[in-house]
Design a protein around this motif. Structure first.
Motif, PDB file in Angstrom:
ATOM      1  N   SER A  72     -30.462 -18.631 -11.418  1.00 31.66           N
ATOM      2  CA  SER A  72     -29.680 -18.115 -10.290  1.00 31.66           C
ATOM      3  C   SER A  72     -30.304 -16.825  -9.747  1.00 31.66           C
ATOM      4  CB  SER A  72     -28.211 -17.948 -10.651  1.00 31.66           C
ATOM      5  OG  SER A  72     -28.044 -16.817 -11.434  1.00 31.66           O
ATOM      6  N   LEU A  73     -30.938 -16.037 -10.623  1.00 34.49           N
ATOM      7  CA  LEU A  73     -31.628 -14.830 -10.132  1.00 34.49           C
ATOM      8  C   LEU A  73     -32.798 -15.217  -9.231  1.00 34.49           C
ATOM      9  CD1 LEU A  73     -31.829 -12.676 -13.383  1.00 34.49           C
ATOM     10  CD2 LEU A  73     -30.716 -11.991 -11.255  1.00 34.49           C
ATOM     11  N   ARG A  74     -33.491 -16.276  -9.620  1.00 33.33           N
ATOM     12  CA  ARG A  74     -34.658 -16.697  -8.839  1.00 33.33           C
ATOM     13  C   ARG A  74     -34.243 -17.283  -7.490  1.00 33.33           C
ATOM     14  NH1 ARG A  74     -37.795 -19.153 -14.035  1.00 33.33           N
ATOM     15  NH2 ARG A  74     -38.791 -17.229 -14.683  1.00 33.33           N
ATOM     16  N   ARG A  75     -33.022 -17.832  -7.436  1.00 36.44           N
ATOM     17  CA  ARG A  75     -32.525 -18.415  -6.175  1.00 36.44           C
ATOM     18  C   ARG A  75     -31.931 -17.351  -5.253  1.00 36.44           C
ATOM     19  NH1 ARG A  75     -30.241 -22.561  -9.427  1.00 36.44           N
ATOM     20  NH2 ARG A  75     -28.279 -21.446  -9.361  1.00 36.44           N
ATOM     21  N   ALA A  76     -31.562 -16.191  -5.846  1.00 34.59           N
ATOM     22  CA  ALA A  76     -30.847 -15.167  -5.057  1.00 34.59           C
ATOM     23  C   ALA A  76     -31.753 -14.606  -3.969  1.00 34.59           C
ATOM     24  CB  ALA A  76     -30.386 -14.052  -5.985  1.00 34.59           C
ATOM     25  N   PRO A  77     -31.156 -14.260  -2.803  1.00 35.14           N
ATOM     26  CA  PRO A  77     -31.979 -13.743  -1.693  1.00 35.14           C
ATOM     27  C   PRO A  77     -32.625 -12.389  -2.034  1.00 35.14           C
ATOM     28  CG  PRO A  77     -29.622 -13.798  -1.119  1.00 35.14           C
ATOM     29  CD  PRO A  77     -29.747 -14.431  -2.455  1.00 35.14           C
ATOM     30  N   SER A  78     -31.898 -11.544  -2.802  1.00 38.30           N
ATOM     31  CA  SER A  78     -32.508 -10.246  -3.126  1.00 38.30           C
ATOM     32  C   SER A  78     -33.187 -10.337  -4.497  1.00 38.30           C
ATOM     33  CB  SER A  78     -31.442  -9.156  -3.148  1.00 38.30           C
ATOM     34  OG  SER A  78     -30.511  -9.495  -4.131  1.00 38.30           O
ATOM     35  N   VAL A  79     -34.261  -9.585  -4.647  1.00 40.29           N
ATOM     36  CA  VAL A  79     -35.036  -9.663  -5.883  1.00 40.29           C
ATOM     37  C   VAL A  79     -34.465  -8.673  -6.907  1.00 40.29           C
ATOM     38  CG1 VAL A  79     -37.336  -9.357  -6.888  1.00 40.29           C
ATOM     39  CG2 VAL A  79     -37.089 -10.306  -4.581  1.00 40.29           C
ATOM     40  N   ASP A  80     -34.175  -9.154  -8.091  1.00 44.07           N
ATOM     41  CA  ASP A  80     -33.728  -8.268  -9.174  1.00 44.07           C
ATOM     42  C   ASP A  80     -34.722  -8.458 -10.314  1.00 44.07           C
ATOM     43  OD1 ASP A  80     -32.527  -6.935 -11.238  1.00 44.07           O
ATOM     44  OD2 ASP A  80     -30.591  -7.974 -11.107  1.00 44.07           O
ATOM     45  N   ARG A  81     -35.874  -7.811 -10.156  1.00 43.25           N
ATOM     46  CA  ARG A  81     -36.986  -8.045 -11.080  1.00 43.25           C
ATOM     47  C   ARG A  81     -36.623  -7.628 -12.516  1.00 43.25           C
ATOM     48  NH1 ARG A  81     -39.854 -11.333 -12.830  1.00 43.25           N
ATOM     49  NH2 ARG A  81     -41.667 -10.610 -13.936  1.00 43.25           N
ATOM     50  N   ASP A  82     -35.833  -6.562 -12.649  1.00 43.91           N
ATOM     51  CA  ASP A  82     -35.483  -6.092 -13.999  1.00 43.91           C
ATOM     52  C   ASP A  82     -34.700  -7.147 -14.764  1.00 43.91           C
ATOM     53  OD1 ASP A  82     -36.775  -3.768 -13.750  1.00 43.91           O
ATOM     54  OD2 ASP A  82     -34.991  -2.488 -13.565  1.00 43.91           O
ATOM     55  N   SER A  83     -33.686  -7.712 -14.102  1.00 43.79           N
ATOM     56  CA  SER A  83     -32.893  -8.733 -14.788  1.00 43.79           C
ATOM     57  C   SER A  83     -33.749  -9.954 -15.075  1.00 43.79           C
ATOM     58  CB  SER A  83     -31.687  -9.146 -13.942  1.00 43.79           C
ATOM     59  OG  SER A  83     -30.852  -8.048 -13.772  1.00 43.79           O
ATOM     60  N   GLU A  84     -34.608 -10.313 -14.101  1.00 45.09           N
ATOM     61  CA  GLU A  84     -35.488 -11.461 -14.340  1.00 45.09           C
ATOM     62  C   GLU A  84     -36.336 -11.250 -15.581  1.00 45.09           C
ATOM     63  OE1 GLU A  84     -38.099 -13.305 -11.372  1.00 45.09           O
ATOM     64  OE2 GLU A  84     -36.595 -12.736  -9.883  1.00 45.09           O
TER      65      GLU A  84
END
Ligand code: HEM
Length: 411
Positions: A72-84
């Motif tokens: 779901s993080l990879r699909r999200a429009p904004s990038v949350d590299r830390d959580s990824e």
């Protein structure tokens, strides 16, 4: 699994009463049916022995519990590299993975650990003796901070051949990770803290692996670097992830197994005497202590398909909580389940180490270190008594352990 109506229940596992003693609540949950939906956990709950046992090894349940977050993080429009990065890191731990990745990493790790684990008793004995001698000298100790934890971390440091002097660091990092993995409450920004812990742990291990590579030798790190599965070695990242997982998995549960076991014995003089007088071996006693008050309360899976476990209401991706601690107290499985009876033979009859393809790889080591600690602690010459009656339990759903366990010791 078929039930006419599946209950939706709301309860707080972490309210002070349940934290102190969750077993009456578990009994109610078992009576409510083979499965229910928990509003507070946001998932399905299994709490009876037969259901938990078969679910632990069920192909329709996935252990890859961090994959949905990552997707779901990879699909999200904004990038949350830390959580990824955090979820990528945890996704690489084979305990949070399904076959074939799990099979390949587990098979190599099992082979590499087998011999050093058998030798762990002699390697940790001097540490155990010195911790007990310090407690004797002071006339008391916090059994968690001054015995169980240093011993368990020391054992995993010995197993992996990492410097004992670094054990404070491992503890610090795994505390940061526990907040996320075991579902602690009251911990602000647990994702950020877990990421910090995992980053530091991984960079420490990367340095260790770089130093060991090419050096050969017989230690676990060298074994993980050289051993192969179907001709293929592990990648560096896989070796790093596996060591991080072992460091994490290897000490918290053992610490709490010693703590919970010691408390149960301190509260039950008849059973304590049975151990001290040699009526039961420390190894057999430890199995019953694991059944009676498990340091691992619950493990989590995700449904891999709609209608998993034959339950029409389960949808793919739903979380399923398998309460091993409740299963161990199921009266359908053992007689007098709420009674501590060290003489009953429960090895192979409890599921504190899980079951099936994810069965605990560290069980042989825990089964050496913890009984040895409990046996020596309560040895005939020493008297040990609870120094406080009001005890505080950690605020986690997944693990069960005390914050502190102060005792008076007279040698
Ligand atoms: C009393 C102490 C311990 C308890 C109660 C315990 C419990 C468990 C449980 C319940 C699982 C299965 C989790 C699941 O199915 O999702 C597990 C897996 C595992 N444990 Fe332990 N553990 C203990 C000590 C250790 C130690 C000392 C080590 C390492 C040295 C260790 C390493 C592992 C590993 C690597 C796995 C993953 C196995 C897999 O997924 O294939 N554990 N443990």
């Amino acid at each position: 699994m078929s039930e006419a109506t599946i209950a939706h229940l709301d309860y707080d596992l972490l309210d002070p009463g349940n934290r102190r003693d969750p077993y009456p609540l578990y009994a109610e949950l078992r009576d409510a049916g083979p499965i229910h939906w928990s509003e507070s956990l946001g998932g399905w709950v299994l709490s009876r022995y037969d259901e938990v046992h078969s679910a632990l090894d069920h192909p329709e349940l996935s252990a890859a519990r961090f994959t949905p977050y990552l997707e779901s993080l990879r699909r999200a429009p904004s990038v949350d590299r830390d959580s990824e990065m955090l979820y990528e890191g945890l996704n690489a731990w084979f305990t949070f993975a399904d076959p074939p990745y799990h099979t390949r990493l587990r098979s190599i790790t099992r082979r590499v650990l087998s011999r050093p684990m058998k030798a762990i008793g002699t390697r940790v004995e001097p540490l155990l003796d010195s911790l007990l001698a310090e407690a004797d000298e002071r006339g008391g100790a916090d059994l968690l901070d001054e015995l169980a934890r240093p011993l368990s971390v020391g054992a995993i440091a010995e197993l992996l051949d990492v410097p004992l002097a670094d054990r404070a660091l491992f503890l610090q990092w795994s505390e940061l990770l526990t907040a996320l993995i075991a579902g602690a409450v009251d911990v602000p920004s647990r994702r950020e803290r877990a990421l910090e812990g995992l980053r530091e742990l991984n960079s420490y291990i990367h340095a260790l692996v770089a130093e060991r590579r090419g050096r050969g030798g017989e230690d676990v790190v060298a074994g993980l670097l050289s051993e192969r599965h179907e001709g293929e070695p592990l990648s560096t990242d896989e070796v790093v992830a596996t060591i991080a997982m072992l460091l994490f998995a290897g000490h918290g549960s053992t610490t709490n197994a010693i703590g919970n076991g010691a408390l149960a014995l301190l509260r039950n003089e008849t059973q304590r005497r049975a151990l001290i007088d040699g009526e039961v071996t420390a190894e057999d006693a430890f199995e019953e202590l694991l059944r009676y008050d498990s340091p691992v309360q619950v493990t989590v899976r995700n449904a891999a398909c709609d209608g998993a476990l034959g339950c029409g209401e389960i949808s793919a991706g739903d979380r399923v909580f398998l309460f091993v601690a409740s299963a161990n107290r199921d009266g359908r499985r053992v007689e007098r389940p709420d009674e501590l009876d060290l003489a009953r033979s429960v090895r192979g009859r409890h599921i504190t180490f899980g079951y099936g393809i994810h069965f605990c790889l560290g069980a042989p080591m825990a089964r050496i270190v913890a009984p040895m600690a409990l046996d020596r602690l309560f040895a005939r010459a020493r008297s040990v008594a609870l120094a406080e009656t009001e005890l505080e339990w950690q605020a986690t759903v997944g693990f069960r352990g005390l914050e502190r366990l102060p005792v008076d010791v007279a040698a």
